[in-house]
Design an enzyme around this catalytic site. Structure first.
Site, PDB file in Angstrom:
ATOM      1  N   HIS A   1     -11.311  -2.072   3.880  1.00 47.66           N
ATOM      2  CA  HIS A   1     -11.300  -1.702   5.435  1.00 47.66           C
ATOM      3  C   HIS A   1     -11.833  -0.558   5.804  1.00 47.66           C
ATOM      4  CE1 HIS A   1      -8.316   0.414   3.088  1.00 47.66           C
ATOM      5  NE2 HIS A   1      -8.080   1.046   4.065  1.00 47.66           N
ATOM      6  N   ASP A   2     -12.641   0.146   4.702  1.00 49.29           N
ATOM      7  CA  ASP A   2     -13.278   1.478   4.831  1.00 49.29           C
ATOM      8  C   ASP A   2     -14.729   1.139   4.494  1.00 49.29           C
ATOM      9  OD1 ASP A   2     -10.856   2.803   5.032  1.00 49.29           O
ATOM     10  OD2 ASP A   2     -10.534   3.129   2.844  1.00 49.29           O
TER      11      ASP A   2
ATOM     12  N   GLU B   1      -6.593   3.863  -5.691  1.00 53.57           N
ATOM     13  CA  GLU B   1      -7.804   4.014  -5.001  1.00 53.57           C
ATOM     14  C   GLU B   1      -8.534   5.173  -5.361  1.00 53.57           C
ATOM     15  OE1 GLU B   1      -9.689   4.600  -0.488  1.00 53.57           O
ATOM     16  OE2 GLU B   1      -7.937   5.565  -1.071  1.00 53.57           O
TER      17      GLU B   1
ATOM     18  N   ASP C   1       0.855  -1.069  -0.043  1.00 61.88           N
ATOM     19  CA  ASP C   1      -0.062   0.022  -0.002  1.00 61.88           C
ATOM     20  C   ASP C   1       0.779   1.259   0.079  1.00 61.88           C
ATOM     21  OD1 ASP C   1      -2.157   1.679   0.417  1.00 61.88           O
ATOM     22  OD2 ASP C   1      -3.107  -0.074   1.358  1.00 61.88           O
TER      23      ASP C   1
ATOM     24  N   ASP D   1      -2.897   4.750  -2.446  1.00 64.84           N
ATOM     25  CA  ASP D   1      -3.860   5.282  -1.697  1.00 64.84           C
ATOM     26  C   ASP D   1      -4.524   6.855  -2.243  1.00 64.84           C
ATOM     27  OD1 ASP D   1      -5.161   5.185   1.191  1.00 64.84           O
ATOM     28  OD2 ASP D   1      -4.305   7.208   1.265  1.00 64.84           O
TER      29      ASP D   1
END
Ligand code: NOJ
Length: 541
Positions: free
Chosen positions: A326-327, A266, A96, A203
């Site tokens: 995870h969000d 993302e 990430d 990200d």
């Protein structure tokens, strides 16, 4: 075809996967211990959320050193071992990358905030207080807001200026108009690529550049009257700002210096804007397509979206699909256990790379976390939105078995987030030996996808079965078996005459989400049970 096209990506939230040193937080040696499990899922690549040194104000999305491992997770030597062990099993490792912001503990920011004339001052976005009366800390440079709630500016009394952040105040944003910042970030990428990492999930890649003039963002005409301040403005000066594609092209250039590496960005944008992030095949290998998370669970709505997405993709743009991360609240909580099986069938039979979230393969659900135990900075900052927004519920420890602490950590340790109440029954060990389990459905779907060119690379064609609660499509590849997928999003049984659809070709049910499927393969009276998904194999077509 590339591995990232035909393969399946599996996301690990490392704090919650497997603890190996009894501190209640997952780590790299824990992941190594579970590599054979990962292999058994028939997945191809593992994306690990951030594992770098960090004060953990946003659980690792606040990076203090891009080229090391947080001691909580292990060491660089552990990481190298993980990479070697994963590669030995044919699994790729995706890290990430968080280039938009650093932690306020990153040495660049420590220097930057030390004085106005520090050489690294402009690595970040510093602005004077707006002119006017009142204490300087109240005179915000503009109206920008954070995704986590609150103003995007934090006043630094030491130098009398504000710095900009779209997330937590501990995540100051880098200034990609400074000539040294992007080259430094590209070197961080090379550090990991040289070690053998197979790619990056990047990200908030679409937020990396900000308006050069720091203009106020205009009101959002579509905002609900009670919308939070962030949603009351249109983010035209903090997102997708002109110049962003040049930055992404340079990042892609670094990946192209190596063989077979990839990046997935993302990006939360409507599809027509999302697909611009493929560039001309010179930007993201894939911009994440989050619509299966965002759309209502409705066969027509999803069918329409698949058509729209397929139609919007550039000629060489490879599609991808995501059910959870995870969000976002977990798929089993959003749609229920039965539909979660249908959702896995959808994810693993659509055209394009699937990304799975750890635990979804056993139907893990959101775990209610009381506000007093809340860890997520986004929720702590917006208590009124805590129920809706809190991200802890989807980040709880993996449920491996029915022992105390579910095999995630030793019985004496305290897991960093509470375990699900149902872990004694919903866990990997219990599902291993149950042929009807979600786990074995997942494995079977992933194995079928891997074995069948029609599923891992073939064409997609929608099929209208005339029922609003059925989503159906065909997947084909020349010279291989074809597949007809029928997913029942509704709660009534359907009896279908498939003769016209199947053109009298032979075949049989290859997989059903319904372990007790009793109906046979009669194509003129084909039963699809409520909440059932079926994959039909058409021999040789
Ligand atoms: C997106 C990440 O997925 C999320 O977890 C994080 O809080 C923000 N970016 C900020 O890095």
């Amino acid at each position: 075809m590339h591995w990232w096209q035909t393969g399946i990506i599996y996301q690990i939230y490392p704090r919650s996967f497997q603890d190996s040193n009894a501190d209640g937080v997952g780590d790299l040696n824990g992941i190594i211990r579970r590599l054979d499990y990962l292999k058994s899922l028939n997945i191809d690549a593992v994306w690990i959320s951030p594992i770098f040194p960090s004060p953990m104000h946003d659980f690792g999305y606040d990076v203090a050193d891009y080229c090391d491992i947080h001691p909580l997770f292990g060491t660089l030597a552990d990481f190298d071992r993980l990479l070697a062990e994963a590669h030995a099993r044919g699994l790729k490792i995706i890290l990430d990358l968080v280039p938009n912001h650093t932690s306020w503990d990153h040495p660049w920011f420590v220097e930057s905030r030390s004085s106005r004339d520090n050489p690294k001052r402009d690595y970040y976005l510093w602005r004077d207080p707006a002119p006017g009366d009142g204490p300087p800390e109240t005179r915000l440079p503009n109206n920008w807001q954070t995704h986590f709630g609150g103003d995007a500016w934090t006043y630094d009394a030491h130098t009398g200026q504000f710095y900009m952040h779209q997330f937590h105040r501990s995540q100051p944003e880098l200034n990609y108009r400074h000539p040294e910042v992007l080259p430094a970030m590209l070197d961080n990428m090379r550090f990991w690529l040289d070690r053998g990492v197979d790619g990056f999930r990047v990200d908030v890649i679409w937020l990396m550049l900000k308006d050069e003039q720091f203009r106020d963002e205009p009101p959002n005409p579509h905002a609900a009257p009670d919308a939070r301040p962030f949603d009351r403005i249109e983010h035209i000066y903090t997102a997708s700002v002109e110049g962003i594609h040049d930055i992404i092209r340079q990042m892609r250039g670094v990946l192209d210096e190596y063989d077979e590496r990839m990046m997935v960005g993302e990006i939360y944008l409507p599809v027509e804007q999302l697909v611009t992030y493929y560039g001309d095949g010179d930007e993201c290998h894939m911009p994440f397509n989050f619509q299966l998370i965002q759309l209502p669970w409705d066969a027509r709505v999803i069918g329409d979206y698949i058509r729209r997405y397929e139609g919007a993709l550039p000629p060489d743009g490879w599609p991808n699909w995501v059910l959870g991360n995870h969000d976002q609240h977990r798929i089993a909580t959003r749609v229920g256990q039965a539909q979660a099986r249908v959702a896995q069938m959808l994810l693993l039979t659509l055209r394009g790379t699937p990304t799975s979230y750890y635990g979804d393969e056993i139907g893990m659900e959101d775990v209610p976390i009381p506000f007093e135990q809340c860890m997520d900075p986004a929720a702590l900052q917006q208590p009124e939105l805590f129920e809706l927004w809190g991200r802890d519920p989807e980040r709880t420890p993996m449920q491996w078995d029915d022992s105390p602490n579910a095999g995630f950590t030793v019985p004496e340790a305290t897991p960093w987030l509470p375990l699900a109440a149902d872990y004694r029954t919903r866990n990997v060990a219990a599902q291993e030996n149950d042929p009807a389990s979600m786990l074995n459905l997942y494995r079977a779907l992933a194995a079928l996808r891997r074995a069948e060119p029609a599923l891992n690379r073939g064409d997609y064609e929608e099929v209208d079965l005339g029922q609003p609660d059925l989503l159906a499509y065909r997947r084909t590849w020349p010279g291989s078996d074809g597949f007809l997928v029928i997913l029942n999003f509704g709660s009534v049984e359907h009896r279908l005459d498939l003769r016209a659809v199947l053109n009298e070709s032979g075949g049989e049910v290859a997989l059903s989400t319904n372990p007790e499927r009793i109906h046979g393969d009669d194509i003129d009276a084909f039963h699809v049970a409520p909440k059932e998904g079926v994959v039909w194999r058409s021999n040789g077509r």
